[in-house]
Design a protein around this motif. Structure first.
Motif, mmCIF file in Angstrom:
data_model
loop_
_atom_site.group_PDB
_atom_site.id
_atom_site.type_symbol
_atom_site.label_atom_id
_atom_site.label_comp_id
_atom_site.label_asym_id
_atom_site.label_seq_id
_atom_site.Cartn_x
_atom_site.Cartn_y
_atom_site.Cartn_z
ATOM 1 N N THR A 30 34.766 31.967 52.388
ATOM 2 C CA THR A 30 36.160 32.435 52.323
ATOM 3 C C THR A 30 36.207 33.957 52.312
ATOM 4 N N LEU A 31 35.302 34.565 51.541
ATOM 5 C CA LEU A 31 35.274 36.035 51.490
ATOM 6 C C LEU A 31 34.952 36.619 52.864
ATOM 7 N N SER A 32 33.984 36.014 53.563
ATOM 8 C CA SER A 32 33.627 36.519 54.904
ATOM 9 C C SER A 32 34.810 36.372 55.862
ATOM 10 N N GLU A 33 35.486 35.245 55.772
ATOM 11 C CA GLU A 33 36.653 35.047 56.650
ATOM 12 C C GLU A 33 37.744 36.074 56.329
ATOM 13 N N LEU A 34 37.922 36.337 55.042
ATOM 14 C CA LEU A 34 38.955 37.294 54.635
ATOM 15 C C LEU A 34 38.602 38.697 55.130
ATOM 16 N N LYS A 35 37.334 39.040 55.020
ATOM 17 C CA LYS A 35 36.884 40.372 55.478
ATOM 18 C C LYS A 35 37.163 40.537 56.976
ATOM 19 N N GLN A 36 36.817 39.507 57.739
ATOM 20 C CA GLN A 36 37.034 39.531 59.185
ATOM 21 C C GLN A 36 38.534 39.618 59.511
ATOM 22 N N LEU A 37 39.313 38.797 58.830
ATOM 23 C CA LEU A 37 40.758 38.770 59.087
ATOM 24 C C LEU A 37 41.397 40.125 58.754
ATOM 25 N N VAL A 38 41.017 40.697 57.627
ATOM 26 C CA VAL A 38 41.595 41.985 57.225
ATOM 27 C C VAL A 38 41.231 43.074 58.243
ATOM 28 N N SER A 39 40.000 43.020 58.782
ATOM 29 C CA SER A 39 39.605 43.994 59.821
ATOM 30 C C SER A 39 40.496 43.843 61.049
ATOM 31 N N GLU A 40 40.813 42.610 61.382
ATOM 32 C CA GLU A 40 41.694 42.384 62.547
ATOM 33 C C GLU A 40 43.111 42.888 62.255
ATOM 34 N N ILE A 41 43.596 42.602 61.056
ATOM 35 C CA ILE A 41 44.959 43.022 60.679
ATOM 36 C C ILE A 41 45.076 44.547 60.727
ATOM 37 N N GLU A 42 44.017 45.219 60.264
ATOM 38 C CA GLU A 42 44.018 46.680 60.213
ATOM 39 C C GLU A 42 44.354 47.297 61.580
ATOM 40 N N ALA A 84 32.353 40.751 48.171
ATOM 41 C CA ALA A 84 33.725 40.837 47.645
ATOM 42 C C ALA A 84 34.177 42.291 47.568
ATOM 43 N N HIS A 85 33.283 43.186 47.146
ATOM 44 C CA HIS A 85 33.673 44.602 47.065
ATOM 45 C C HIS A 85 34.071 45.143 48.434
ATOM 46 N N GLU A 86 33.253 44.817 49.449
ATOM 47 C CA GLU A 86 33.584 45.295 50.810
ATOM 48 C C GLU A 86 34.925 44.729 51.262
ATOM 49 N N THR A 87 35.112 43.433 51.006
ATOM 50 C CA THR A 87 36.328 42.757 51.456
ATOM 51 C C THR A 87 37.559 43.332 50.757
ATOM 52 N N PHE A 88 37.456 43.484 49.437
ATOM 53 C CA PHE A 88 38.626 43.935 48.668
ATOM 54 C C PHE A 88 38.916 45.415 48.941
ATOM 55 N N ALA A 89 37.845 46.213 49.149
ATOM 56 C CA ALA A 89 38.069 47.639 49.446
ATOM 57 C C ALA A 89 38.791 47.769 50.784
ATOM 58 N N LYS A 90 38.399 46.925 51.732
ATOM 59 C CA LYS A 90 39.055 46.925 53.048
ATOM 60 C C LYS A 90 40.533 46.557 52.888
ATOM 61 N N GLY A 109 38.010 36.186 39.846
ATOM 62 C CA GLY A 109 38.125 36.761 41.187
ATOM 63 C C GLY A 109 39.538 36.672 41.758
ATOM 64 N N GLY A 110 40.345 35.767 41.246
ATOM 65 C CA GLY A 110 41.740 35.648 41.706
ATOM 66 C C GLY A 110 42.577 36.802 41.187
ATOM 67 N N CYS A 111 42.388 37.121 39.916
ATOM 68 C CA CYS A 111 43.078 38.282 39.340
ATOM 69 C C CYS A 111 42.588 39.538 40.068
ATOM 70 N N GLU A 112 41.290 39.568 40.359
ATOM 71 C CA GLU A 112 40.705 40.731 41.043
ATOM 72 C C GLU A 112 41.240 40.865 42.471
ATOM 73 N N LEU A 113 41.419 39.734 43.161
ATOM 74 C CA LEU A 113 42.017 39.778 44.508
ATOM 75 C C LEU A 113 43.441 40.338 44.422
ATOM 76 N N SER A 114 44.198 39.868 43.432
ATOM 77 C CA SER A 114 45.583 40.349 43.315
ATOM 78 C C SER A 114 45.604 41.853 43.047
ATOM 79 N N MET A 115 44.601 42.330 42.297
ATOM 80 C CA MET A 115 44.574 43.765 41.970
ATOM 81 C C MET A 115 44.146 44.629 43.151
ATOM 82 N N ALA A 116 43.534 44.012 44.156
ATOM 83 C CA ALA A 116 43.183 44.768 45.362
ATOM 84 C C ALA A 116 44.392 44.893 46.291
#
Ligand code: HXC
Length: 258
Positions: A30-42, A84-90, A109-116
């Motif tokens: 899920t984290l890898s998919e999120l990282k990829q998706l966020v890169s596309e959104i950017e 997770a750090h790479e994904t959330f920083a992105k 990690g859910g609270c941490e995702l919301s804080m990113a």
């Protein structure tokens, strides 16, 4: 994508963490998919605001996937943390504004995702906690860093050391949630806020986000210097000319993207 849903409408992208059987727990896939998706959104100019929500009625995200971590080696634990750090920083630094629609448990990690995300809107059934020390670990998706920045060092330490679960109202009181709304109005509130943000000069919003994010990690003088550089950059935009001219001509500004 196996674990995420994504759709775009009216310049708003909605990311749904979609593992409802595990209360949307974040595994490496899920984290890898999120990282990829966020890169596309950017790279997408047609998306101005991104909303992150959890699938189902019960949880935003109930944490990192404990089943995946239970037999993990130290190297694997560190790798998951770094991913997770790479994904959330992105996610934290994309030019689009991000809103966490916290629709239930936001634990570990859910609270941490919301804080990113830039902004957290909590449904009235939302529950926040950093329960990691119950599991023999510490918050590892940025919680020891972002929580004190958001709510102060003392409150962050209390939440992390006691693992106390707090409700949406308490999260609002301490500055973890920006707003609390009835759960049926969560998405409409997020969309309304998105619409308001989209009506502004988007490049100026992105510059302001960058100034705030960068400034939080440096001393005040360096932050102010960075702000003045971005302020100068804003003077290169049509929106600055249009926004100021419209004010002086007493008409509504026709703001665009730049
Ligand atoms: C894996 C999880 C999970 C998680 C829930 N599930 N949270 N699976 N990882 N974090 C699964 C359960 O095992 C169960 O699967 C299903 O989701 C439903 O959960 P239940 O516990 O049956 O639901 P309920 O009784 O309503 O309790 C809800 C809950 C509880 C209070 C949210 O599930 C819970 O405490 N979850 C763990 C919360 C947590 O400790 N999070 C922090 C994780 S560590 P089955 O198959 O039995 O139906 C973390 C560290 C980040 O986030 C940094 C790492 C580097």
């Amino acid at each position: 994508m196996n674990n995420l849903l994504f759709n775009v409408e009216n310049e708003v992208g909605v990311i749904t963490i979609n593992r409802p059987k595990a209360l949307n727990a974040l595994n490496s896939e899920t984290l890898s998919e999120l990282k990829q998706l966020v890169s596309e959104i950017e790279e997408r100019k047609d998306i101005k605001v991104v909303i992150v929500i959890g699938s189902g009625e019960k949880a935003f995200v109930a944490g990192a996937d404990i089943a995946e971590m239970v037999n993990g080696t130290p190297v694997e634990g560190r790798q998951m943390c770094l991913l997770a750090h790479e994904t959330f920083a992105k996610l934290e630094n994309i030019p689009q504004v991000t809103i966490a629609a916290v629709n239930g448990y936001a634990l570990g990690g859910g609270c941490e995702l919301s804080m990113a995300c830039d902004i957290r809107i909590a449904a009235d059934n939302a529950k926040f906690a950093q329960p990691e020390v119950n599991l023999g670990i510490l918050p590892g998706f940025g919680g020891t860093q972002r929580l004190p920045r958001l709510v102060g060092k003392g409150r962050a330490k209390e939440l992390i050391f006691t693992t106390d679960q707090i409700d949406a109202q308490e999260a609002y009181r301490i500055g973890l949630a920006n707003k609390v709304v009835p759960k049926d109005e969560l998405m409409s509130t997020c969309l309304k806020m998105a619409e308001k943000i989209i009506s502004k000069a988007s490049y100026a919003v992105a510059l302001a986000k960058s100034a705030i994010n960068t400034g939080m990690d440096v001393d005040l003088a360096s932050g102010c210097r960075f702000e003045s550089d971005l302020f100068g950059l804003a003077f290169s935009t049509n929106d600055k000319k249009e926004g100021m001219s419209a004010f002086l001509e007493k008409r509504k500004a026709a703001l665009k993207d730049f």
